[in-house]
Write a protein that holds these residues in place. Structure first.
Motif: not given
Ligand SMILES: Cc1cc2nc3c(=O)[nH]c(=O)nc-3n(C[C@H](O)[C@H](O)[C@H](O)COP(=O)(O)OP(=O)(O)OC[C@H]3O[C@@H](n4cnc5c(N)ncnc54)[C@H](O)[C@@H]3O)c2cc1C
Length: 405
Positions: A11-12, A79, A108, A155, A158, A243, A274, A276, A287-289, A291
């Protein structure tokens, strides 16, 4: 066993964006999201300021409960998904529950990476990826006087600002000879280093950390050259690793990340990816854009096969330190021939600007100390505007970039 047409793991931003996209395309569909973490989707980029005490936990939550209810998005917190059985199209939760899907999205994310350094498993050693990490750091910082941050990327800087904001003495160590090696060049990094040092943060570059000093708790780090730097907290900020545990065990094609095609489809036609953890065109964006774009494409294709295509994301990174305006976009350090760059450096004013061109077209930019140009340059870059012929005056403060839009 429960069943849903579209099931999301993680739920990122990627998982939540995909769920919202499904909800917008086919309303009245129940969309379950399974999450290892125990918090609703929160803003990771705010975590460094959270360290400085600027926010409380609930300030970080992006959406109220009503947002999820309206879209029938059901987030199952705490969960974790333990395995995927692609033959029976089911996932098993760590709790033992199984869920059947028609299409599955893996979102993930990634885990913070700790480089090969000795003695990292003692108290006082941290990484910053999750809200739980940030809570642990914040609590520990209250009894510490100084911190060492290993990694001078966005990071790391920051986090350095965040911890400095709590009154700690902070040292940043970067293995490359300059800060922000991916976003800046040498000249720009020199200007930035001065600005960072103005906060009282010490910067050490070109240094490799070999081990964490301390027996019962961290006391600092030792560098390869034998130098010792003191800090009761050591925060590793050395990048992430996708991951891929679940995906690998399920037999999906995994390289550095889970390999996705332009439909964000994995090697299993019913499983999408989708964010990271995804590798597209040999690239992991982190990066967020990216994702968000990937999640939208994945969701559309989960509903209607091959209806959307992902073409990659032009990276744009902003350093979120209130006192410093820094954005780097696209190609900033071209390694091949054929590029032309214009630069303007005013170290005393904390200004460094660079525009990078290929065949006359804008392909990259560094804007340090010039917030006003960020918007127009972003738009000019998005369309690879052919403006090189206008010359270095593009970087002069009185040049109206907006007139080119
Ligand atoms: C401190 C910090 C600052 C940042 N600042 C920026 C910024 O300014 N701009 C930017 O573009 N990016 C930034 N980033 C990067 C950005 O946060 C990531 O690119 C983004 O969070 C990726 O999203 P995601 O949904 O792929 O993964 P995530 O945000 O990592 O979410 C994945 C989720 O899946 C869960 N998960 C993993 N395995 C399982 C499983 N087996 N079962 C259930 N759940 C699971 C994880 O626990 C997590 O909650 C930053 C990152 C950090 C840590």
């Amino acid at each position: 066993m429960s069943k849903a047409p579209f099931v999301i793991v993680g739920n990122g931003i990627a998982g939540v964006t995909a769920a919202a996209t499904v909800a917008s395309l086919i309303p009245d569909t129940r969309i379950p999201i399974y999450s290892s973490e125990n918090y609703p989707y929160y803003r990771r980029p705010w975590l460094p300021d959270f360290l400085a005490g600027k926010y409380e936990v609930t300030d970080l939550y992006a959406y109220p409960e009503s947002w999820y209810q309206k879209r029938q998005i059901q987030v199952h917190l705490d969960a974790p998904v333990a395995s995927i059985d692609s033959a029976s199209k089911t996932i098993s939760l760590a709790s033992g529950e199984t869920v059947r899907y028609d299409k599955l999205l893996l979102a993930c994310g990634g885990n913070a990476w700790i480089p090969p350094v000795q003695n990292t498993d003692i108290p006082g050693v941290f990484t910053l990826r999750t809200l739980d990490d940030a809570l642990a750091i914040r609590a520990y910082a209250q009894k510490a006087k100084s911190a060492v941050i290993v990694g001078g990327g966005l990071l790391g800087l920051e986090a350095a600002r965040g911890l400095r904001g709590t009154g700690l003495g902070v040292t940043v160590i970067e293995v490359f000879p300059r800060l922000l090696p991916r976003q800046l060049d040498e000249e720009g990094a020199a200007v930035l280093t001065r600005l960072i040092e103005d906060f009282g943060v010490k910067v050490v570059t070109g240094a490799t950390v070999e081990n964490v000093i301390g027996e019962d708790a961290a006391e600092g780090v030792e560098l390869k050259n034998g130098q010792r730097l003191h800090g009761e907290m050591v925060l590793f900020s050395a990048g992430i690793r996708p991951d891929t545990t679940l995906a690998k065990a399920a037999g999906l094609t995994v390289n550095r990340g889970v390999v996705a095609d332009a439909h964000m489809q994995t090697s299993d036609a019913n499983i999408f990816v989708a964010g990271d953890m995804a590798e597209f065109d040999r690239r992991i964006y982190g990066i967020i854009p990216a994702a968000i774009e990937q999640a939208r494409v994945a969701a559309a294709n989960m509903i209607s096969p091959n209806s959307a295509t992902y073409e990659g994301t032009t990276p744009s990174n902003t350093l979120k330190v209130v006192e410093i305006d820094l954005t780097a976009m696209g190609i900033v350090n071209p390694e091949e021939p054929g590029y032309v760059a214009y630069r303007k450096s005013e170290p005393d004013k904390g200004v460094y600007k660079k525009l990078v061109f290929k065949d006359g077209a804008l392909v990259g930019a560094i804007l340090l100390g010039d917030r006003e140009s960020v918007r127009p340059v972003t738009r000019l870059l998005a369309r690879n505007a052919e403006i090189a012929s206008l010359g270095p005056r593009l970087l002069e403060p009185d040049f109206d970039l907006k007139s080119l839009l």
